[in-house]
Design a protein around this motif. Structure first.
Motif, mmCIF file in Angstrom:
data_model
loop_
_atom_site.group_PDB
_atom_site.id
_atom_site.type_symbol
_atom_site.label_atom_id
_atom_site.label_comp_id
_atom_site.label_asym_id
_atom_site.label_seq_id
_atom_site.Cartn_x
_atom_site.Cartn_y
_atom_site.Cartn_z
ATOM 1 N N THR A 90 15.912 80.425 -19.503
ATOM 2 C CA THR A 90 16.866 79.384 -19.100
ATOM 3 C C THR A 90 16.765 79.022 -17.622
ATOM 4 O O THR A 90 16.784 77.842 -17.272
ATOM 5 N N GLU A 91 16.649 80.024 -16.741
ATOM 6 C CA GLU A 91 16.589 79.715 -15.317
ATOM 7 C C GLU A 91 16.083 80.932 -14.551
ATOM 8 O O GLU A 91 15.992 82.043 -15.095
ATOM 9 N N ALA A 92 15.772 80.702 -13.258
ATOM 10 C CA ALA A 92 15.335 81.782 -12.385
ATOM 11 C C ALA A 92 15.775 81.484 -10.963
ATOM 12 O O ALA A 92 15.952 80.317 -10.580
ATOM 13 N N VAL A 101 15.520 86.479 -13.344
ATOM 14 C CA VAL A 101 15.038 85.577 -14.385
ATOM 15 C C VAL A 101 15.964 85.732 -15.585
ATOM 16 O O VAL A 101 16.166 86.844 -16.071
ATOM 17 N N THR A 102 16.515 84.606 -16.043
ATOM 18 C CA THR A 102 17.538 84.645 -17.087
ATOM 19 C C THR A 102 16.986 84.132 -18.411
ATOM 20 O O THR A 102 16.316 83.098 -18.465
ATOM 21 N N PHE A 103 17.299 84.874 -19.463
ATOM 22 C CA PHE A 103 16.968 84.497 -20.830
ATOM 23 C C PHE A 103 18.254 84.528 -21.651
ATOM 24 O O PHE A 103 19.186 85.281 -21.344
ATOM 25 N N ALA A 104 18.286 83.743 -22.716
ATOM 26 C CA ALA A 104 19.468 83.720 -23.575
ATOM 27 C C ALA A 104 19.054 83.561 -25.028
ATOM 28 O O ALA A 104 18.023 82.944 -25.333
ATOM 29 N N ASP A 105 19.850 84.153 -25.895
ATOM 30 C CA ASP A 105 19.665 83.988 -27.335
ATOM 31 C C ASP A 105 20.633 82.913 -27.808
ATOM 32 O O ASP A 105 21.856 83.121 -27.777
ATOM 33 N N PRO A 106 20.124 81.740 -28.263
ATOM 34 C CA PRO A 106 21.031 80.655 -28.665
ATOM 35 C C PRO A 106 21.795 80.940 -29.946
ATOM 36 O O PRO A 106 22.761 80.238 -30.260
ATOM 37 N N VAL A 107 21.392 81.967 -30.689
ATOM 38 C CA VAL A 107 22.050 82.258 -31.962
ATOM 39 C C VAL A 107 23.232 83.205 -31.784
ATOM 40 O O VAL A 107 24.352 82.917 -32.199
ATOM 41 N N GLY A 109 24.268 84.550 -28.731
ATOM 42 C CA GLY A 109 24.939 84.417 -27.443
ATOM 43 C C GLY A 109 24.626 85.499 -26.436
ATOM 44 O O GLY A 109 25.259 85.548 -25.364
ATOM 45 N N LEU A 110 23.663 86.363 -26.712
ATOM 46 C CA LEU A 110 23.322 87.412 -25.754
ATOM 47 C C LEU A 110 22.517 86.815 -24.600
ATOM 48 O O LEU A 110 21.540 86.100 -24.819
ATOM 49 N N ARG A 111 22.929 87.128 -23.394
ATOM 50 C CA ARG A 111 22.233 86.663 -22.195
ATOM 51 C C ARG A 111 21.709 87.877 -21.425
ATOM 52 O O ARG A 111 22.416 88.871 -21.250
ATOM 53 N N ALA A 112 20.460 87.786 -20.973
ATOM 54 C CA ALA A 112 19.835 88.874 -20.225
ATOM 55 C C ALA A 112 19.311 88.336 -18.905
ATOM 56 O O ALA A 112 18.532 87.378 -18.887
ATOM 57 N N VAL A 113 19.743 88.944 -17.812
ATOM 58 C CA VAL A 113 19.215 88.616 -16.492
ATOM 59 C C VAL A 113 18.315 89.768 -16.063
ATOM 60 O O VAL A 113 18.776 90.909 -15.911
ATOM 61 N N LEU A 114 17.028 89.477 -15.902
ATOM 62 C CA LEU A 114 16.054 90.470 -15.471
ATOM 63 C C LEU A 114 15.997 90.458 -13.951
ATOM 64 O O LEU A 114 15.642 89.445 -13.336
ATOM 65 N N HIS A 115 16.379 91.568 -13.348
ATOM 66 C CA HIS A 115 16.426 91.674 -11.887
ATOM 67 C C HIS A 115 15.196 92.417 -11.366
ATOM 68 O O HIS A 115 14.783 93.436 -11.934
ATOM 69 N N TYR A 116 14.664 91.920 -10.246
ATOM 70 C CA TYR A 116 13.541 92.544 -9.555
ATOM 71 C C TYR A 116 13.864 92.608 -8.067
ATOM 72 O O TYR A 116 14.429 91.665 -7.504
ATOM 73 N N VAL A 124 7.759 99.947 -3.832
ATOM 74 C CA VAL A 124 8.438 100.262 -5.080
ATOM 75 C C VAL A 124 9.157 99.010 -5.576
ATOM 76 O O VAL A 124 9.916 98.385 -4.829
ATOM 77 N N VAL A 125 8.892 98.641 -6.819
ATOM 78 C CA VAL A 125 9.598 97.521 -7.424
ATOM 79 C C VAL A 125 10.726 98.074 -8.288
ATOM 80 O O VAL A 125 10.495 98.857 -9.215
ATOM 81 N N GLU A 126 11.949 97.709 -7.923
ATOM 82 C CA GLU A 126 13.126 98.101 -8.706
ATOM 83 C C GLU A 126 13.369 97.043 -9.775
ATOM 84 O O GLU A 126 13.366 95.846 -9.498
ATOM 85 N N ARG A 127 13.610 97.512 -10.993
ATOM 86 C CA ARG A 127 13.873 96.600 -12.097
ATOM 87 C C ARG A 127 15.097 97.072 -12.876
ATOM 88 O O ARG A 127 15.241 98.257 -13.165
ATOM 89 N N TRP A 128 15.962 96.129 -13.187
ATOM 90 C CA TRP A 128 17.094 96.445 -14.049
ATOM 91 C C TRP A 128 17.518 95.176 -14.773
ATOM 92 O O TRP A 128 17.098 94.072 -14.424
ATOM 93 N N VAL A 129 18.314 95.343 -15.800
ATOM 94 C CA VAL A 129 18.715 94.233 -16.659
ATOM 95 C C VAL A 129 20.230 94.200 -16.762
ATOM 96 O O VAL A 129 20.882 95.247 -16.882
#
Length: 688
Positions: A90-92, A101-107, A109-116, A124-129
């Motif tokens: 959806t957006e970044a 970086v944001t993703f969403a499930d249109p069915v 309604g779950l939204r996931a923001v991937l953080h870096y 070190v690259v930190e990653r969390w959701v």
């Protein structure tokens, strides 16, 4: 925006490395382009794949950064929703070395923001959701990993990991993975003694470049590495959902733990340096020289009283100790491990003049004061348990499991978290305390909360409140250092490295056993986290005797402590101890802040740790003899040579009367000669 199109490729840069990701045209996931040294993404992706995938899906072969079970139905997903889920980009937003970086499930309604994020000055690259349920119905998560890391391993994956048990933690080992999966983890509610939440991966044909993954989570966890037939190894890291699926109610948000990735071109030793720099950053302004401490446990065990402790403190002060820590046995009802936990009141019978008067006597010797606590646990024989039996983890109608004669408090309950915080905070406010040894001597066994209904995340609630308590204590008592202990090294991870000042890596203080423990520990953790004591204990697994010098040099590899019964040391031993302590104080800034090079290992003739000062003008080398002592120095032999790293080849370095070129020290090595009475050495070299 770029050329009228939304940017769908981003590069984060560290000190020496970069991490590049992109959203493919279909927009269903984010995938890795390249991870390695600066410039590695300038060319075809080493992990990308767009070929045939018979009996699989595109996502099963792609280097997906965070995959649902729809994206990777056969090769392993990071996120599994019981009703299934499929994302769309959806957006970044990118700013500095941070990316969302944001993703969403249109069915559903779950939204996931991937953080870096790559913190400044690190590689070190930190990653969390961050997951949010924007839909109308609850969602149940059967798996909620933090990240998937992809590594090119065309010749097979070589995985380094650390296994152990109580008294034998941090044993460094490796496995070659041609195909299939390798997994480590814990279901104990703590990282555990059995494995460390840390992996290192390299290609079997190349001993140079290495990628590392570690998890910042102090509860149950799992890390899995799987190599596919196309030569890609994918590492999945995250929580282990020991309490069953998580429920995400409409409007609810869930932040998953940080999974950290690291890269080095310099093998495992270079990777260790990357982790060390990162953990020093986590310590922030608390990265001050750790005091030399004395801990009373091995001298008195539970037989604590003012007279015996002061006798130890007087000798400790004479030999140069800076902080005196009273271990278990100081509080009411604590004559052994069957009673007292939960009733955190100093025992007036043991301190007849008063606890504060006792602390004042210790401080009058020029020592700071520390105390052992285990506030998350309770004995059945305690006032606390009699008043609040419902505060412990329990499954209705089933008997409780006692471990070390104690139960575990349900820290996820607000009233329990408040009790634990107020208890420790109260001790720090009422008494003049500078140091806490926070212990945790049992795993969680009962997966239940009396009277609760619905879906529970006991593991998540316990860790979340533990973090909050640590953070509040550090905020309100910034002068107090906290040592994290869990029956030894069962609570060491990046989450605790950001909140505790020191780790206790093992209850095993035997010299050769401890050498192996510390060798593994320093591959994953910086020296400022390594608490190490000089004791009289023999090893459990290798009981060969070693000198007092060996024990001191070993403990000087991190934060020096003493745990022996120094009342029984001779005058000569005390004088020797004073000399070693004084020498440690001269080098500890370099031990705390220097670049660490691990030389050889405890199973080799060469065994040393080199510390290169930040200005690169001073080198400290701690070296140990790992073999048999009988016969040493009696038969023809040449010195053991220790190859040093990071020195200027043309420069000259002086150690006492000896002068070496940097080239000689790198190519030939620093000579050390062992005898039956000389089995360890500290060498300080200064640039001439």
């Amino acid at each position: 925006m770029r050329d009228g199109h939304v940017t769908r490729r981003w590069t984060l840069r560290g000190t020496r490395t970069e991490y590049t990701v992109a959203v493919p045209d279909h927009g269903r996931w984010l995938e890795l382009v390249a991870w390695g040294p600066h410039g590695v993404s300038d060319g075809p992706s080493p992990v990308g794949y767009d070929g045939p995938v018979p009996f699989l899906t595109k996502g099963d072969a792609a280097p997906v950064e965070y995959a649902t079970e729809t994206d990777r139905p056969f090769a392993g997903a990071d996120l599994v929703v019981e009703t299934r889920s499929a994302f769309q980009f959806t957006e970044a937003a990118a700013h500095g070395q941070q990316l969302e970086v944001t993703f969403a499930d249109p069915v559903n309604g779950l939204r996931a923001v991937l953080h870096y994020r790559i913190p400044a000055g690190t590689d070190v690259v930190e990653r969390w959701v961050e997951l949010t349920n924007d839909g109308p119905e609850p969602l149940r998560l059967a798996r909620a990993g933090s990240a998937g890391f992809c590594v090119p391993t065309p010749h097979g994956a070589r995985i380094s990991y650390q296994w152990g048990q109580w008294a034998q933690e941090f044993q460094l080992d490796r496995v070659d993975l041609a195909h299939g999966a390798f997994a480590v983890g814990s279901a104990q509610g703590v990282p555990g003694h059995l494995y460390v939440p840390w992996l290192a991966i390299t290609d079997q044909a190349d001993d140079g470049p290495v990628w590392g993954v570690a998890l910042a989570w102090t509860g149950s966890w799992q890390i899995e590495a799987e190599r596919d037939t196309g030569g890609l190894t994918r590492i999945r890291a995250g929580r282990r959902l020991v309490d069953g699926p998580l429920e995400l109610a409409p409007g609810q948000r869930l932040t998953l733990p940080v999974a950290a990735g690291a890269y080095s071109a310099g093998g495992l030793g270079g990777l260790a340096q990357v982790w060390h720099r990162y953990q020093r950053l986590l310590a922030g302004d608390r990265l001050a020289p750790r005091p030399v401490l004395y801990n009373s446990w091995e001298a008195t065990y539970f037989a604590v009283d003012a007279d015996s402790q002061l006798a130890l403190a007087r000798i400790a002060a004479e030999i140069g100790v800076e902080t005196f820590v009273v271990d278990d046995g100081w509080f009411t009802g604590r004559g052994d491990d069957t009673a007292g936990l939960g009733d955190w009141t100093p025992d007036p019978a043991k301190f007849p003049a008063g606890f504060d008067a006792f602390i004042g006597d210790v401080r009058a010797l020029g020592l700071k004061f520390g105390l052992w606590v285990e506030p998350e646990c309770v004995n059945p024989r305690s006032r606390l348990y009699a008043e609040h039996p419902d505060w412990v983890y329990a499954v209705g109608g089933r008997p409780l499991t006692a471990v070390r004669n104690q139960y575990l408090l349900d820290l996820g309950r607000p009233e329990v978290a408040e009790f634990v915080h107020s208890t420790v905070d109260g001790l720090l406010r009422e008494h003049d305390i500078d140091y806490l040894k926070w212990d945790f001597n049992r795993p969680r066994t009962e997966p239940g909360r009396p009277g609760a209904t619905g879906v529970l995340d006991l593991d998540g609630a316990h860790v979340t409140n533990l973090y909050r308590i640590y953070e509040r204590l550090r905020r309100d008592h910034p002068q107090v250092l906290i040592e994290a202990c869990a029956g030894g090294g069962a609570r060491t991870d990046l989450g605790m490295a950001a909140r505790a000042d020191v780790f206790w890596p093992s209850d095993n203080t035997g010299p050769l056993d401890r050498l192996a423990i510390q060798h593994g520990f320093l591959h994953a953790n910086a020296p400022h986290l390594l608490s190490s004591w000089v004791t009289d204990a023999p090893g459990l697994f290798d009981p060969r005797p070693r000198t007092l010098a060996f024990r001191f040099v070993l403990a000087m590899a991190g934060v020096l402590g003493i745990g022996a019964d120094i009342r029984h040391w001779t005058a000569e031993q005390r004088a020797e101890a004073a000399r070693w302590i004084a020498r440690y104080k001269e080098i500890r800034d370099i031990v705390m802040h220097g670049t660490v090079h691990l030389i050889g290992g405890p199973d080799r003739v060469r065994c040393a740790v080199q510390y290169l000062a930040p200005d690169e003008r001073t080198v400290v080398v701690l070296a140990w003899h790992t073999g048999r002592l009988d016969g040493a120095g009696l038969l023809p032999s040449r010195p053991v040579r220790l190859p040093l790293r990071g020195l200027s080849p043309q420069a000259r370095y002086r150690a006492g009367e000896h002068l070496y070129s940097g080239s000689h020290l790198a190519a030939v090595g620093l000579p050390v000669q062992w005898t039956a009475t000389h089995d360890a050495e500290v060498v300080v070299l200064r640039r001439a």
